[in-house]
Design a protein around this motif. Structure first.
Motif, mmCIF file in Angstrom:
data_model
loop_
_atom_site.group_PDB
_atom_site.id
_atom_site.type_symbol
_atom_site.label_atom_id
_atom_site.label_comp_id
_atom_site.label_asym_id
_atom_site.label_seq_id
_atom_site.Cartn_x
_atom_site.Cartn_y
_atom_site.Cartn_z
ATOM 1 N N ASP A 250 -4.144 -12.162 -10.511
ATOM 2 C CA ASP A 250 -3.027 -12.189 -11.464
ATOM 3 C C ASP A 250 -2.199 -10.927 -11.283
ATOM 4 O O ASP A 250 -0.978 -10.949 -11.241
ATOM 5 C CB ASP A 250 -3.556 -12.230 -12.905
ATOM 6 C CG ASP A 250 -4.396 -13.472 -13.128
ATOM 7 O OD1 ASP A 250 -4.099 -14.494 -12.481
ATOM 8 O OD2 ASP A 250 -5.367 -13.411 -13.913
ATOM 9 N N THR A 251 -2.901 -9.798 -11.180
ATOM 10 C CA THR A 251 -2.192 -8.538 -10.905
ATOM 11 C C THR A 251 -2.571 -8.097 -9.495
ATOM 12 O O THR A 251 -3.685 -8.330 -9.049
ATOM 13 C CB THR A 251 -2.618 -7.433 -11.895
ATOM 14 O OG1 THR A 251 -4.035 -7.404 -11.926
ATOM 15 C CG2 THR A 251 -2.086 -7.691 -13.281
ATOM 16 N N LEU A 252 -1.631 -7.456 -8.828
ATOM 17 C CA LEU A 252 -1.844 -7.128 -7.412
ATOM 18 C C LEU A 252 -1.962 -5.627 -7.209
ATOM 19 O O LEU A 252 -1.427 -4.838 -7.992
ATOM 20 C CB LEU A 252 -0.663 -7.659 -6.588
ATOM 21 C CG LEU A 252 -0.539 -9.188 -6.591
ATOM 22 C CD1 LEU A 252 0.786 -9.611 -5.984
ATOM 23 C CD2 LEU A 252 -1.693 -9.818 -5.825
ATOM 24 N N ALA A 253 -2.668 -5.246 -6.131
ATOM 25 C CA ALA A 253 -2.762 -3.835 -5.745
ATOM 26 C C ALA A 253 -1.358 -3.292 -5.491
ATOM 27 O O ALA A 253 -0.427 -4.077 -5.268
ATOM 28 C CB ALA A 253 -3.606 -3.707 -4.490
ATOM 29 N N HIS A 254 -1.243 -1.959 -5.483
ATOM 30 C CA HIS A 254 0.107 -1.377 -5.422
ATOM 31 C C HIS A 254 0.882 -1.836 -4.185
ATOM 32 O O HIS A 254 2.095 -1.875 -4.192
ATOM 33 C CB HIS A 254 0.036 0.151 -5.504
ATOM 34 C CG HIS A 254 -0.617 0.812 -4.339
ATOM 35 N ND1 HIS A 254 -1.976 1.035 -4.290
ATOM 36 C CD2 HIS A 254 -0.112 1.282 -3.184
ATOM 37 C CE1 HIS A 254 -2.265 1.629 -3.142
ATOM 38 N NE2 HIS A 254 -1.160 1.786 -2.457
ATOM 39 N N TYR A 255 0.156 -2.206 -3.127
ATOM 40 C CA TYR A 255 0.841 -2.569 -1.890
ATOM 41 C C TYR A 255 0.981 -4.079 -1.697
ATOM 42 O O TYR A 255 1.688 -4.533 -0.807
ATOM 43 C CB TYR A 255 0.075 -1.993 -0.686
ATOM 44 C CG TYR A 255 -1.401 -2.317 -0.697
ATOM 45 C CD1 TYR A 255 -1.850 -3.603 -0.443
ATOM 46 C CD2 TYR A 255 -2.340 -1.331 -0.984
ATOM 47 C CE1 TYR A 255 -3.200 -3.900 -0.478
ATOM 48 C CE2 TYR A 255 -3.688 -1.622 -1.010
ATOM 49 C CZ TYR A 255 -4.107 -2.907 -0.749
ATOM 50 O OH TYR A 255 -5.436 -3.199 -0.786
#
Ligand code: GAP
Length: 446
Positions: A250-255
């Motif tokens: 649902d949420t992604l790593a900064h990259y």
């Protein structure tokens, strides 16, 4: 794949039983045990290193050797420190952490349910937590004689950054064109606040990573391709389908621009064993910016000059070993009331492929001759100590798929008995046909 995403683990044994087997049989045990161990570090013993090497060889075979569009790499663990500024690790690679002012223990602020009771507070068992602050997970060292800021370097927190550093060099040397990938297996280091669940969360571990460089118009296609490939790998390893699932982020790593985890149902719950991410052009653009070298490529036909996008597959070797062990461990109640501990390992990863057991020490010579002939092909084991039932059990609990027993009749009929680990069935085979028979069963593609 699992249809019941939140199914509770159904393991009829305790994690301590597996941990204890691993130590007793030299698979995996705490590092520096004679000094009381060091939290988050593990050693793979004689059988563990075979298991791990088999797993890595399988990954390398599938991801590198069987493909025309992937090249291998073995980079240094310490990279130029600017690498980690470019990747965002110096700034962002942290977990929120709290300290208990009373017992002085440190916890991850997002895992306080596991903090337990405070041992140091009178009249209260609650911890006295400080406010959360960020704690960088990279392990720092110094390169050269001085220990000032200019000498700071980092043990790599992931293996892939060196792949981005080396992208142009590898592309040119191998004369690859987009799409193509670079793969490497190696150690990574993270100063985890709470290492736990045996090897699952360690401070030193191994990753097998692939960075696959593509044209921006093909991101969905290659993300789907690698997802299918990697799920197939874990299934082929024999991980039970109802203990495997894909969880989209649902949420992604900064990259990351798209991402999903392949999860395994461990005795301690569903947990990630591999991450698949569409990293966009984040890494190449940052390394271009920080190094001052243009990492964009020019398509020879269309003359388009662009930064390739990246699809990454990143699997934890230690976590996959642990999944394979949890998946295979069984304590069977036999008809005679005895308990048989058995590791149902895929033959491709089993540390020992075949054990040769003479029925009596008097038969040592011909049995050893047979074992020596098989040893040239596989990792074998010779055991003449104890009764035959006990010797079978010793092999069962480390996952040896086949035991070959040389008995007194072998001397006259030229045959041996081969026993299979899982069904415990036995067949009588001519000695000179054993190798072929084993080949047909051990060389099955994983
Ligand atoms: N390059 C991307 C990357 O490193 P990650 O999700 O942080 O992504 C990839 O790590 C894999 O590495 C995980 O799926 C896991 O299997 C393994 N891994 C990460 N941290 C680990 C740890 N502390 N101990 C053991 N394995 C770990």
């Amino acid at each position: 794949m699992s249809e019941a995403p939140d199914a509770k683990p159904s393991y009829p044994w305790r994690m301590e039983d597996l941990v204890s087997l691993c130590a007793r049989r030299g698979l995996i045990f705490p590092s520096s045990e004679i000094y009381g161990g060091i939290n988050g570090f593990w050693d793979y013993g004689p059988l563990g290193v075979e298991l791990k090497n088999n797993l890595k060889a399988l990954w390398w075979q599938r991801v590198v050797r069987e493909r025309d569009d992937v090249e291998g790499l073995d980079s240094s663990i310490i990279c130029h420190p600017r690498t980690w500024e470019a990747s965002g690790h110096v700034e962002h690679f942290s977990d929120p952490m709290v300290d208990c002012r009373a017992c002085k223990k440190r916890f991850r602020a997002d895992q306080l349910d596991d903090a337990g009771k405070c041992s140091a507070r009178e009249g209260s068992s609650q911890h006295d937590f400080t406010p959360a602050r960020n704690f960088n997970l990279m392990l720092k060292t110094f390169v050269g004689a001085s220990e000032d800021a200019a000498a700071v370097a980092w043990l790599r927190a992931e293996t892939c950054q060196a792949i981005f550093n080396d992208f142009k060099r590898v592309k040119d040397a191998s004369r690859q064109k987009i799409p193509f990938g670079i793969a490497q297996i190696g150690k990574a280091f993270r100063n985890e606040i709470n290492p736990r669940n045996f090897t699952f969360r360690s401070r030193e571990f191994e990753q097998a990573e692939l960075e696959f460089f593509i044209h921006p118009s093909e991101r969905e296609k290659w993300f789907a391709h690698w997802m299918d490939e990697r799920v197939r790998f874990h299934r082929d390893l024999g991980l039970q389908p109802d203990r495997l699932r894909v969880k989209h982020h649902d949420t992604l790593a900064h990259y990351a621009k798209a991402g999903a985890d392949i999860e395994f149902l461990f005795p301690f719950g569903w947990q990630e064993i591999e991450g698949i991410h569409d990293r966009g052009d984040w890494d190449l653009s940052r390394h271009s910016e920080f190094s001052g070298k243009d990492l964009a490529i020019t398509d020879e036909e269309t003359k388009e000059h662009y930064l390739p996008m990246v699809i990454e597959t990143s699997v934890g070797v230690d976590r996959t070993c642990l999944a394979v062990l949890c998946n295979g461990y069984e304590e069977q109640k036999l008809d005679d009331g005895e308990t048989r501990t058995v590791l149902h390992l895929h033959p491709a990863v089993a540390p020992i492929k075949v054990a040769v057991l003479p029925l009596s020490k008097k038969l040592a010579e011909p049995a050893q001759k047979l074992e020596r002939s098989l040893r040239r092909r596989w990792n074998t084991f010779y055991d003449e100590a104890g009764n035959i039932g006990r010797r079978y059990r010793r092999q069962d609990e480390v996952g040896t798929p086949f035991c070959v027993t040389y008995d007194f009749e072998s001397e006259t009929d030229g045959q041996v008995t081969v026993r299979e680990r899982d069904a415990m069935t036995q067949v009588r085979l001519p000695i000179d046909g054993v190798r072929r028979w084993l080949e047909e069963r051990l060389e099955v593609a994983a």
